[in-house]
Each structure stands twice: as structure tokens, then as C-alpha cells.
Design a protein around this motif. Sequence first.
Motif, PDB file in Angstrom:
ATOM      1  N   ALA A  36      36.406 -11.843   9.038  1.00 23.57           N
ATOM      2  CA  ALA A  36      35.932 -13.066   8.395  1.00 23.57           C
ATOM      3  C   ALA A  36      36.540 -13.270   7.010  1.00 23.57           C
ATOM      4  O   ALA A  36      36.923 -14.392   6.665  1.00 23.57           O
ATOM      5  N   ALA A  37      36.651 -12.221   6.215  1.00 24.50           N
ATOM      6  CA  ALA A  37      37.187 -12.375   4.851  1.00 24.50           C
ATOM      7  C   ALA A  37      38.623 -12.896   4.889  1.00 24.50           C
ATOM      8  O   ALA A  37      38.986 -13.807   4.139  1.00 24.50           O
ATOM      9  N   GLY A  38      39.434 -12.350   5.770  1.00 20.57           N
ATOM     10  CA  GLY A  38      40.815 -12.817   5.899  1.00 20.57           C
ATOM     11  C   GLY A  38      40.884 -14.250   6.388  1.00 20.57           C
ATOM     12  O   GLY A  38      41.723 -15.036   5.928  1.00 20.57           O
ATOM     13  N   ALA A  39      39.982 -14.617   7.294  1.00 19.93           N
ATOM     14  CA  ALA A  39      39.950 -15.982   7.818  1.00 19.93           C
ATOM     15  C   ALA A  39      39.575 -16.969   6.721  1.00 19.93           C
ATOM     16  O   ALA A  39      40.185 -18.030   6.587  1.00 19.93           O
ATOM     17  N   VAL A  40      38.583 -16.611   5.915  1.00 16.63           N
ATOM     18  CA  VAL A  40      38.176 -17.479   4.804  1.00 16.63           C
ATOM     19  C   VAL A  40      39.331 -17.637   3.820  1.00 16.63           C
ATOM     20  O   VAL A  40      39.579 -18.728   3.311  1.00 16.63           O
ATOM     21  N   GLN A  41      40.069 -16.557   3.580  1.00 16.78           N
ATOM     22  CA  GLN A  41      41.214 -16.644   2.662  1.00 16.78           C
ATOM     23  C   GLN A  41      42.288 -17.570   3.215  1.00 16.78           C
ATOM     24  O   GLN A  41      42.876 -18.360   2.480  1.00 16.78           O
TER      25      GLN A  41
ATOM     26  N   GLU B 194      41.565 -20.780  15.687  1.00 17.31           N
ATOM     27  CA  GLU B 194      41.468 -19.329  15.557  1.00 17.31           C
ATOM     28  C   GLU B 194      40.051 -18.876  15.831  1.00 17.31           C
ATOM     29  O   GLU B 194      39.098 -19.525  15.403  1.00 17.31           O
ATOM     30  N   ARG B 195      39.928 -17.760  16.516  1.00 18.31           N
ATOM     31  CA  ARG B 195      38.636 -17.096  16.694  1.00 18.31           C
ATOM     32  C   ARG B 195      38.827 -15.669  16.219  1.00 18.31           C
ATOM     33  O   ARG B 195      39.709 -14.974  16.725  1.00 18.31           O
ATOM     34  N   VAL B 196      38.011 -15.263  15.252  1.00 19.25           N
ATOM     35  CA  VAL B 196      38.176 -13.930  14.672  1.00 19.25           C
ATOM     36  C   VAL B 196      36.858 -13.174  14.749  1.00 19.25           C
ATOM     37  O   VAL B 196      35.783 -13.769  14.675  1.00 19.25           O
ATOM     38  N   PRO B 197      36.926 -11.847  14.898  1.00 17.05           N
ATOM     39  CA  PRO B 197      35.693 -11.057  14.873  1.00 17.05           C
ATOM     40  C   PRO B 197      35.111 -11.063  13.461  1.00 17.05           C
ATOM     41  O   PRO B 197      35.816 -11.341  12.480  1.00 17.05           O
ATOM     42  N   LEU B 198      33.833 -10.726  13.352  1.00 18.09           N
ATOM     43  CA  LEU B 198      33.156 -10.707  12.060  1.00 18.09           C
ATOM     44  C   LEU B 198      33.911  -9.860  11.043  1.00 18.09           C
ATOM     45  O   LEU B 198      34.001 -10.226   9.866  1.00 18.09           O
TER      46      LEU B 198
ATOM     47  N   VAL C 160      34.238 -17.667  13.421  1.00 21.38           N
ATOM     48  CA  VAL C 160      33.958 -16.246  13.233  1.00 21.38           C
ATOM     49  C   VAL C 160      32.979 -15.849  14.325  1.00 21.38           C
ATOM     50  O   VAL C 160      31.911 -16.441  14.466  1.00 21.38           O
ATOM     51  N   LEU C 161      33.373 -14.855  15.106  1.00 17.64           N
ATOM     52  CA  LEU C 161      32.556 -14.432  16.255  1.00 17.64           C
ATOM     53  C   LEU C 161      31.708 -13.232  15.905  1.00 17.64           C
ATOM     54  O   LEU C 161      32.164 -12.294  15.255  1.00 17.64           O
TER      55      LEU C 161
END
Length: 95
Positions: A69-74, A62-66, A87-88
Motif C-alpha cells: 500500500a505505501a508504494g502504491a500511495v507513493q 493496479e491491485r496491490v496487497p496491503l 489495495v487488497l
Amino acid sequence: MVGFASGTIPSPALNHALVKNYSILGLHWGLYNTKNPKLVQHCHEQLTELAARGAVKPLVSERVPLAGAAGAVQRVADGVTTGRVAVLLENGAAA
């Protein structure tokens, strides 16, 4: 294997190791940073060099915009990701 993001530590197939004649070794990686931080830095430098050469290719699922980031960490915390989540920054570079 390195890490168990799902929270479940897998059980190795010991019969496979016996038949194929290889070893299984476990270690507490975090303890190395306490006992020998220079060794950890050396390993990091070697792994970075291998990645730069393309000898190892980490799975980035996965590549996610900044802003995401919170959702990606979750998702990582929930153990529902596969591979790395990058996180991009605004310019498209990984953070």
C-alpha cells in the motif's frame, strides 16, 4: 474528467465543444462536502448503485496487497498511475 492525479490540469479543446455543441463545467468538488454533505452522500449512493449494476466501470489499473500500500500511495502521489489503485486485504477484498 474528475481529478487530475498527474498534477497537471488539462486544457480542453474548446473548438470541439463548440462544433459538437456540448458544455464544459468546472466545480470545486471538495467545497460541496463542506456546504452540502447530504448531497455528496446522495451522489455517492447513486454512483455506487450504478457501479453495482455495471453501468459505470471504473478503471482499476493496479491491485496491490496491503503490504504494498505505501508504494502504491507513493505512485499515486507521483502521478505515474493510470486509473484506480486498489489495495487488497488478506482475503482478496479491496480495502
